[in-house]
Design a protein around this motif. Structure first.
Motif, PDB file in Angstrom:
ATOM      1  N   GLU A 199     -45.109 102.892  85.144  1.00  0.00           N
ATOM      2  CA  GLU A 199     -44.928 103.093  83.938  1.00  0.00           C
ATOM      3  C   GLU A 199     -43.744 104.291  83.642  1.00  0.00           C
ATOM      4  N   TRP A 200     -43.344 104.871  84.707  1.00  0.00           N
ATOM      5  CA  TRP A 200     -42.801 106.499  84.883  1.00  0.00           C
ATOM      6  C   TRP A 200     -41.565 105.834  84.577  1.00  0.00           C
ATOM      7  N   ILE A 201     -41.045 104.934  85.275  1.00  0.00           N
ATOM      8  CA  ILE A 201     -39.694 104.425  85.533  1.00  0.00           C
ATOM      9  C   ILE A 201     -39.268 103.995  84.267  1.00  0.00           C
ATOM     10  N   LEU A 202     -40.352 103.359  84.161  1.00  0.00           N
ATOM     11  CA  LEU A 202     -40.107 101.907  82.662  1.00  0.00           C
ATOM     12  C   LEU A 202     -39.549 103.276  81.861  1.00  0.00           C
ATOM     13  N   GLN A 203     -40.452 104.074  81.156  1.00  0.00           N
ATOM     14  CA  GLN A 203     -39.629 105.039  80.772  1.00  0.00           C
ATOM     15  C   GLN A 203     -38.800 105.875  81.158  1.00  0.00           C
ATOM     16  N   SER A 204     -38.646 106.206  81.952  1.00  0.00           N
ATOM     17  CA  SER A 204     -37.707 107.134  82.376  1.00  0.00           C
ATOM     18  C   SER A 204     -36.056 106.186  81.718  1.00  0.00           C
ATOM     19  N   LEU A 205     -36.007 105.329  82.455  1.00  0.00           N
ATOM     20  CA  LEU A 205     -35.193 104.182  82.267  1.00  0.00           C
ATOM     21  C   LEU A 205     -35.175 103.423  80.330  1.00  0.00           C
ATOM     22  N   LYS A 206     -35.819 103.721  79.693  1.00  0.00           N
ATOM     23  CA  LYS A 206     -35.445 103.893  78.364  1.00  0.00           C
ATOM     24  C   LYS A 206     -35.247 105.240  77.685  1.00  0.00           C
ATOM     25  N   GLN A 207     -35.219 106.528  78.520  1.00  0.00           N
ATOM     26  CA  GLN A 207     -34.763 107.205  77.648  1.00  0.00           C
ATOM     27  C   GLN A 207     -33.053 107.144  77.926  1.00  0.00           C
ATOM     28  N   HIS A 208     -32.883 106.911  79.441  1.00  0.00           N
ATOM     29  CA  HIS A 208     -31.559 107.019  79.617  1.00  0.00           C
ATOM     30  C   HIS A 208     -30.925 105.701  78.298  1.00  0.00           C
ATOM     31  N   PHE A 209     -31.763 104.958  78.974  1.00  0.00           N
ATOM     32  CA  PHE A 209     -30.805 103.711  77.804  1.00  0.00           C
ATOM     33  C   PHE A 209     -30.702 104.078  76.962  1.00  0.00           C
ATOM     34  N   ARG A 210     -31.673 104.970  75.852  1.00  0.00           N
ATOM     35  CA  ARG A 210     -31.710 105.287  74.310  1.00  0.00           C
ATOM     36  C   ARG A 210     -29.676 106.428  74.159  1.00  0.00           C
ATOM     37  N   LYS A 211     -29.844 106.954  75.160  1.00  0.00           N
ATOM     38  CA  LYS A 211     -29.068 108.612  75.689  1.00  0.00           C
ATOM     39  C   LYS A 211     -27.576 107.261  75.421  1.00  0.00           C
ATOM     40  N   ASN A 212     -27.689 106.336  75.870  1.00  0.00           N
ATOM     41  CA  ASN A 212     -26.096 105.591  76.172  1.00  0.00           C
ATOM     42  C   ASN A 212     -25.592 105.132  75.464  1.00  0.00           C
ATOM     43  N   THR A 213     -26.887 104.358  74.707  1.00  0.00           N
ATOM     44  CA  THR A 213     -26.468 104.281  73.605  1.00  0.00           C
ATOM     45  C   THR A 213     -25.781 104.426  72.056  1.00  0.00           C
ATOM     46  N   PHE A 214     -26.536 106.180  72.063  1.00  0.00           N
ATOM     47  CA  PHE A 214     -26.597 106.747  70.928  1.00  0.00           C
ATOM     48  C   PHE A 214     -24.537 107.453  71.378  1.00  0.00           C
ATOM     49  N   LYS A 215     -24.335 107.276  72.847  1.00  0.00           N
ATOM     50  CA  LYS A 215     -23.304 108.073  73.577  1.00  0.00           C
ATOM     51  C   LYS A 215     -22.093 106.577  73.084  1.00  0.00           C
ATOM     52  N   MET A 216     -22.131 105.592  72.918  1.00  0.00           N
ATOM     53  CA  MET A 216     -21.522 104.563  73.090  1.00  0.00           C
ATOM     54  C   MET A 216     -21.502 103.906  71.608  1.00  0.00           C
ATOM     55  N   LEU A 217     -22.615 104.576  70.909  1.00  0.00           N
ATOM     56  CA  LEU A 217     -21.750 104.717  69.912  1.00  0.00           C
ATOM     57  C   LEU A 217     -20.592 105.566  68.659  1.00  0.00           C
ATOM     58  N   HIS A 218     -21.255 106.747  69.147  1.00  0.00           N
ATOM     59  CA  HIS A 218     -20.415 108.370  68.982  1.00  0.00           C
ATOM     60  C   HIS A 218     -18.678 107.851  69.754  1.00  0.00           C
ATOM     61  N   LEU A 219     -18.650 107.237  71.074  1.00  0.00           N
ATOM     62  CA  LEU A 219     -17.476 106.693  71.481  1.00  0.00           C
ATOM     63  C   LEU A 219     -16.735 106.115  70.287  1.00  0.00           C
ATOM     64  N   CYS A 220     -17.494 104.522  69.848  1.00  0.00           N
ATOM     65  CA  CYS A 220     -17.090 104.091  69.292  1.00  0.00           C
ATOM     66  C   CYS A 220     -16.829 104.635  67.742  1.00  0.00           C
ATOM     67  N   GLY A 221     -16.301 105.754  67.400  1.00  0.00           N
ATOM     68  CA  GLY A 221     -16.273 106.357  65.844  1.00  0.00           C
ATOM     69  C   GLY A 221     -15.388 107.055  66.573  1.00  0.00           C
ATOM     70  N   GLU A 222     -14.892 107.451  67.750  1.00  0.00           N
ATOM     71  CA  GLU A 222     -13.856 108.092  68.075  1.00  0.00           C
ATOM     72  C   GLU A 222     -12.990 107.959  68.647  1.00  0.00           C
ATOM     73  N   MET A 223     -13.036 106.945  68.751  1.00  0.00           N
ATOM     74  CA  MET A 223     -12.156 105.058  69.343  1.00  0.00           C
ATOM     75  C   MET A 223     -11.349 104.894  67.670  1.00  0.00           C
ATOM     76  N   GLU A 224     -12.248 104.336  67.308  1.00  0.00           N
ATOM     77  CA  GLU A 224     -12.303 104.237  65.226  1.00  0.00           C
ATOM     78  C   GLU A 224     -10.510 105.122  65.066  1.00  0.00           C
ATOM     79  N   GLN A 225     -10.832 106.991  65.064  1.00  0.00           N
ATOM     80  CA  GLN A 225     -10.665 107.694  64.533  1.00  0.00           C
ATOM     81  C   GLN A 225      -9.259 107.516  65.686  1.00  0.00           C
TER      82      GLN A 225
END
Length: 392
Positions: A71-97
């Motif tokens: 279970e701890w593997i799933l939770q750790s992957l979930k945390q990194h997955f969410r962090k990466n998603t937010f990072k990609m959304l941020h980069l989308c905005g920066e790319m547009e600017q």
């Protein structure tokens, strides 16, 4: 269907082979569970993060009906997955600017990787990782781009030391950081450093595509140009992160114009590199290879390069973090040389005669006398070697 060339992966960690097995399968319930108790789950997680495969891995495991993983593997992957998603959304905005600023000041720009690649290859911004934005522009616009990036808050990392303008061919990008947004941008004037041969900016611009993930128009490489870039970029890094090979696997599912692509590899002396990527992708990702690809994997050179790159999979190699272990740096230097065509090897060996910034550090001379570094270079090299051996 092309013949599948067998490669020995016996020394590759079982944790990495399990990650690849999960990624390859439509249903991971079919994975044999007999050996799972032997898996080092800490290493499994480290390898998933190192190879940047955790977004796809997490999505696959999430669909799994059986409890095959701690279970701890799933939770750790979930945390990194969410962090990466937010990072990609941020980069989308920066790319547009950045795209908007460059366009308004008449700088043509092509985004090489980033969120565009995630959507183009995986159909979802969350399925690929990205640490920065890589933007290719004409070399004559570098000063203008530098001024514009500084105006919107970016600071240039002055890590490149140059002598007699050798930065233009020894390097291929400048790096910028935004201290408040914590964003990194690499401004490229080449796809790869010399002596590699590649298409010019104008040629790439003619075949560009427009992305739909930003409100303001942003452009990226055409299909065949993107495949060429991803192959040469991944090969140059020894495929030491399997995310790059996953990109190749995804591209092989698309409608590539193989006649044009093979001509591109031939023109820029990279047929063996294209073949290497196909051999690795077929063996590690079970990519389907068709008859059109056969000309890239004829002969032994592509196969040997594919076998050489297994060295990077047997250990976690990070070529961007100093200090790189001596064993790895020596192997990588030989590997890079083996990637070059005969013509590129000649150019590379001749480039060693060109003065380096270390020559100026060894014997500082005024600018008007910098041409003297050419005849002095052999003596300065011997002097540095002498000093190095004398230090202990």
């Amino acid at each position: 269907m092309c013949r599948k060339i067998e490669i020995n992966f016996k020394k590759v960690p079982p944790e990495l082979m399990l990650i690849l097995e999960i990624i390859k399968r439509e249903k991971i319930d079919e994975i044999t569970t007999d050996y799972l108790h032997e898996i080092n789950w800490d290493s499994f997680l480290q390898l998933a993060l190192h190879h940047r495969l955790y977004p796809v891995l997490y999505t696959k495991i999430l669909k799994n009906e059986k409890k095959l993983f701690p279970e701890w593997i799933l939770q750790s992957l979930k945390q990194h997955f969410r962090k990466n998603t937010f990072k990609m959304l941020h980069l989308c905005g920066e790319m547009e600017q950045v795209s908007k600023v460059f366009t308004e000041h008449k700088i043509r720009s092509l985004f090489l990787k980033g969120p565009i690649l995630a959507v183009d290859l995986y159909g979802d911004i969350s399925q690929r990782t990205c640490g920065d934005l890589d933007i290719l522009i004409p070399i004559e616009d570098l000063d203008k781009a530098n001024h514009l990036l500084e105006r919107i808050g970016y600071k240039k990392d002055e890590y490149i030391k140059s002598l007699l303008n050798d930065w233009k061919w020894r390097h291929h990008h400048f790096t910028y950081y935004h201290p408040i947004k914590n964003t990194k941008i690499e401004i490229h004037w080449r796809l790869n450093p010399a002596p590699g041969k590649e298409p010019g900016f104008n040629e790439l611009w003619e075949r560009k595509r427009k992305t739909t993930i930003t409100g303001f128009p942003s452009y990226y490489l055409g299909n065949e140009d993107l495949f060429f870039f991803l192959v040469t970029h991944g090969a140059r890094h020894g495929w030491s992160r399997l995310r790059w090979l996953m990109d190749i696997h995804q591209m092989l599912k698309t409608e590539l114009k193989w006649e044009n692509l093979i001509e591109l590899f031939k023109k820029y002396q990279s047929v063996h590199i294209g073949g290497q990527s196909l051999v690795l992708s077929a063996n590690l990702m079970d990519s389907h290879l068709n008859k059109k690809m056969e000309s890239l994997i004829k002969g032994q050179r592509s196969i040997k390069l594919a076998k050489d790159s297994v060295f990077y999979l047997e250990r976690m190699v990070n070529l961007h973090t100093d200090p790189v272990q001596k064993e790895i740096s020596e192997f990588h230097a030989k590997y890079l040389f083996s990637l070059m065509s005969i013509q590129q090897k000649v150019v590379y060996l001749l480039s060693l005669l060109h003065p380096y910034y270390t020559d100026a550090e060894t014997l500082p001379l005024p600018n008007r006398l910098h041409l003297l570094y050419y005849p002095l270079r052999p003596f300065l090299w011997i002097l540095r070697k002498t000093r190095k051996h004398a230090l202990p």
